[in-house]
Design a protein around this motif. Sequence first.
Motif, PDB file in Angstrom:
ATOM      1  N   LEU A  12     -21.022  13.599  10.904  1.00  0.00           N
ATOM      2  CA  LEU A  12     -20.615  13.043  12.191  1.00  0.00           C
ATOM      3  C   LEU A  12     -20.774  14.099  13.276  1.00  0.00           C
ATOM      4  O   LEU A  12     -20.257  15.202  13.157  1.00  0.00           O
ATOM      5  N   ASP A  13     -21.487  13.762  14.328  1.00  0.00           N
ATOM      6  CA  ASP A  13     -21.686  14.673  15.449  1.00  0.00           C
ATOM      7  C   ASP A  13     -20.573  14.427  16.469  1.00  0.00           C
ATOM      8  O   ASP A  13     -20.755  13.706  17.453  1.00  0.00           O
ATOM      9  N   VAL A  14     -19.403  14.984  16.168  1.00  0.00           N
ATOM     10  CA  VAL A  14     -18.211  14.742  16.982  1.00  0.00           C
ATOM     11  C   VAL A  14     -17.448  16.051  17.180  1.00  0.00           C
ATOM     12  O   VAL A  14     -17.687  17.050  16.496  1.00  0.00           O
ATOM     13  N   ARG A  15     -16.518  16.010  18.092  1.00  0.00           N
ATOM     14  CA  ARG A  15     -15.613  17.141  18.304  1.00  0.00           C
ATOM     15  C   ARG A  15     -14.275  16.781  17.662  1.00  0.00           C
ATOM     16  O   ARG A  15     -13.586  15.855  18.106  1.00  0.00           O
ATOM     17  N   TRP A  16     -13.931  17.491  16.593  1.00  0.00           N
ATOM     18  CA  TRP A  16     -12.689  17.221  15.873  1.00  0.00           C
ATOM     19  C   TRP A  16     -11.521  17.835  16.623  1.00  0.00           C
ATOM     20  O   TRP A  16     -11.614  18.914  17.193  1.00  0.00           O
ATOM     21  N   ARG A  17     -10.387  17.132  16.600  1.00  0.00           N
ATOM     22  CA  ARG A  17      -9.154  17.599  17.252  1.00  0.00           C
ATOM     23  C   ARG A  17      -8.025  17.573  16.239  1.00  0.00           C
ATOM     24  O   ARG A  17      -7.958  16.689  15.393  1.00  0.00           O
ATOM     25  N   LYS A  18      -7.127  18.559  16.357  1.00  0.00           N
ATOM     26  CA  LYS A  18      -5.931  18.543  15.508  1.00  0.00           C
ATOM     27  C   LYS A  18      -4.706  18.765  16.369  1.00  0.00           C
ATOM     28  O   LYS A  18      -4.787  19.302  17.469  1.00  0.00           O
ATOM     29  N   SER A  19      -3.597  18.380  15.852  1.00  0.00           N
ATOM     30  CA  SER A  19      -2.341  18.490  16.571  1.00  0.00           C
ATOM     31  C   SER A  19      -1.928  19.944  16.752  1.00  0.00           C
ATOM     32  O   SER A  19      -2.148  20.778  15.869  1.00  0.00           O
ATOM     33  N   THR A  20      -1.297  20.223  17.863  1.00  0.00           N
ATOM     34  CA  THR A  20      -0.733  21.553  18.072  1.00  0.00           C
ATOM     35  C   THR A  20       0.467  21.777  17.151  1.00  0.00           C
ATOM     36  O   THR A  20       0.929  22.898  17.015  1.00  0.00           O
ATOM     37  N   TYR A  21       0.936  20.724  16.500  1.00  0.00           N
ATOM     38  CA  TYR A  21       2.037  20.843  15.542  1.00  0.00           C
ATOM     39  C   TYR A  21       1.553  21.263  14.157  1.00  0.00           C
ATOM     40  O   TYR A  21       2.354  21.498  13.272  1.00  0.00           O
ATOM     41  N   SER A  22       0.256  21.356  13.956  1.00  0.00           N
ATOM     42  CA  SER A  22      -0.254  21.742  12.636  1.00  0.00           C
ATOM     43  C   SER A  22       0.163  23.171  12.327  1.00  0.00           C
ATOM     44  O   SER A  22       0.375  23.979  13.223  1.00  0.00           O
ATOM     45  N   ASN A  23       0.252  23.481  11.030  1.00  0.00           N
ATOM     46  CA  ASN A  23       0.742  24.809  10.657  1.00  0.00           C
ATOM     47  C   ASN A  23      -0.404  25.819  10.614  1.00  0.00           C
ATOM     48  O   ASN A  23      -1.578  25.456  10.561  1.00  0.00           O
ATOM     49  N   PRO A  24      -0.081  27.109  10.647  1.00  0.00           N
ATOM     50  CA  PRO A  24      -1.107  28.155  10.711  1.00  0.00           C
ATOM     51  C   PRO A  24      -2.065  28.187   9.522  1.00  0.00           C
ATOM     52  O   PRO A  24      -3.175  28.697   9.634  1.00  0.00           O
ATOM     53  N   SER A  25      -1.672  27.635   8.381  1.00  0.00           N
ATOM     54  CA  SER A  25      -2.559  27.664   7.220  1.00  0.00           C
ATOM     55  C   SER A  25      -3.608  26.541   7.280  1.00  0.00           C
ATOM     56  O   SER A  25      -4.421  26.422   6.380  1.00  0.00           O
ATOM     57  N   GLY A  26      -3.575  25.740   8.326  1.00  0.00           N
ATOM     58  CA  GLY A  26      -4.603  24.727   8.519  1.00  0.00           C
ATOM     59  C   GLY A  26      -4.372  23.419   7.798  1.00  0.00           C
ATOM     60  O   GLY A  26      -5.265  22.599   7.704  1.00  0.00           O
ATOM     61  N   ASN A  27      -3.184  23.208   7.279  1.00  0.00           N
ATOM     62  CA  ASN A  27      -2.885  21.955   6.587  1.00  0.00           C
ATOM     63  C   ASN A  27      -2.572  20.872   7.614  1.00  0.00           C
ATOM     64  O   ASN A  27      -1.439  20.728   8.057  1.00  0.00           O
ATOM     65  N   CYS A  28      -3.609  20.157   8.006  1.00  0.00           N
ATOM     66  CA  CYS A  28      -3.385  19.125   9.006  1.00  0.00           C
ATOM     67  C   CYS A  28      -4.468  18.062   8.910  1.00  0.00           C
ATOM     68  O   CYS A  28      -5.434  18.186   8.171  1.00  0.00           O
ATOM     69  N   VAL A  29      -4.285  17.043   9.691  1.00  0.00           N
ATOM     70  CA  VAL A  29      -5.247  15.964   9.811  1.00  0.00           C
ATOM     71  C   VAL A  29      -5.967  16.162  11.138  1.00  0.00           C
ATOM     72  O   VAL A  29      -5.354  16.510  12.143  1.00  0.00           O
ATOM     73  N   GLU A  30      -7.277  15.947  11.140  1.00  0.00           N
ATOM     74  CA  GLU A  30      -8.062  16.062  12.360  1.00  0.00           C
ATOM     75  C   GLU A  30      -8.649  14.701  12.699  1.00  0.00           C
ATOM     76  O   GLU A  30      -8.983  13.916  11.801  1.00  0.00           O
ATOM     77  N   LEU A  31      -8.770  14.432  13.980  1.00  0.00           N
ATOM     78  CA  LEU A  31      -9.293  13.152  14.452  1.00  0.00           C
ATOM     79  C   LEU A  31     -10.438  13.375  15.423  1.00  0.00           C
ATOM     80  O   LEU A  31     -10.488  14.412  16.088  1.00  0.00           O
ATOM     81  N   ALA A  32     -11.317  12.385  15.509  1.00  0.00           N
ATOM     82  CA  ALA A  32     -12.432  12.427  16.452  1.00  0.00           C
ATOM     83  C   ALA A  32     -12.800  11.008  16.868  1.00  0.00           C
ATOM     84  O   ALA A  32     -12.785  10.094  16.050  1.00  0.00           O
ATOM     85  N   ARG A  33     -13.111  10.856  18.144  1.00  0.00           N
ATOM     86  CA  ARG A  33     -13.581   9.553  18.630  1.00  0.00           C
ATOM     87  C   ARG A  33     -15.073   9.451  18.373  1.00  0.00           C
ATOM     88  O   ARG A  33     -15.831  10.371  18.687  1.00  0.00           O
ATOM     89  N   LEU A  34     -15.494   8.337  17.794  1.00  0.00           N
ATOM     90  CA  LEU A  34     -16.904   8.095  17.529  1.00  0.00           C
ATOM     91  C   LEU A  34     -17.547   7.408  18.730  1.00  0.00           C
ATOM     92  O   LEU A  34     -16.856   6.829  19.573  1.00  0.00           O
TER      93      LEU A  34
END
Length: 76
Positions: A12-34
């Motif tokens: 997917l040629d998108v810009r992924w975004r994650k919440s500023t609430y995600s933890n420093p170890s990177g355990n989070c969900v990322e979203l992108a608009r298609l």
Amino acid sequence: MEIYNGIPATRLDVRWRKSTYSNPSGNCVELARLAGGDIAVRNSRDPGGPALVYTPAEMSAFIQGAKGGEFDDLIA
């Protein structure tokens, strides 16, 4: 390119975004608009793994439920 649930996120040629609430170890969900308006979701721990694709209406229902506390029991 055909977009489908389970598509490798790296295709997917998108810009992924994650919440500023995600933890420093990177355990989070990322979203992108298609390009077509749908929203892709991936696990940040597996950036090349599968992306799940949802319509804006599906994401809206989920976000409203989360804001309303409907899933709080899953993290308590």
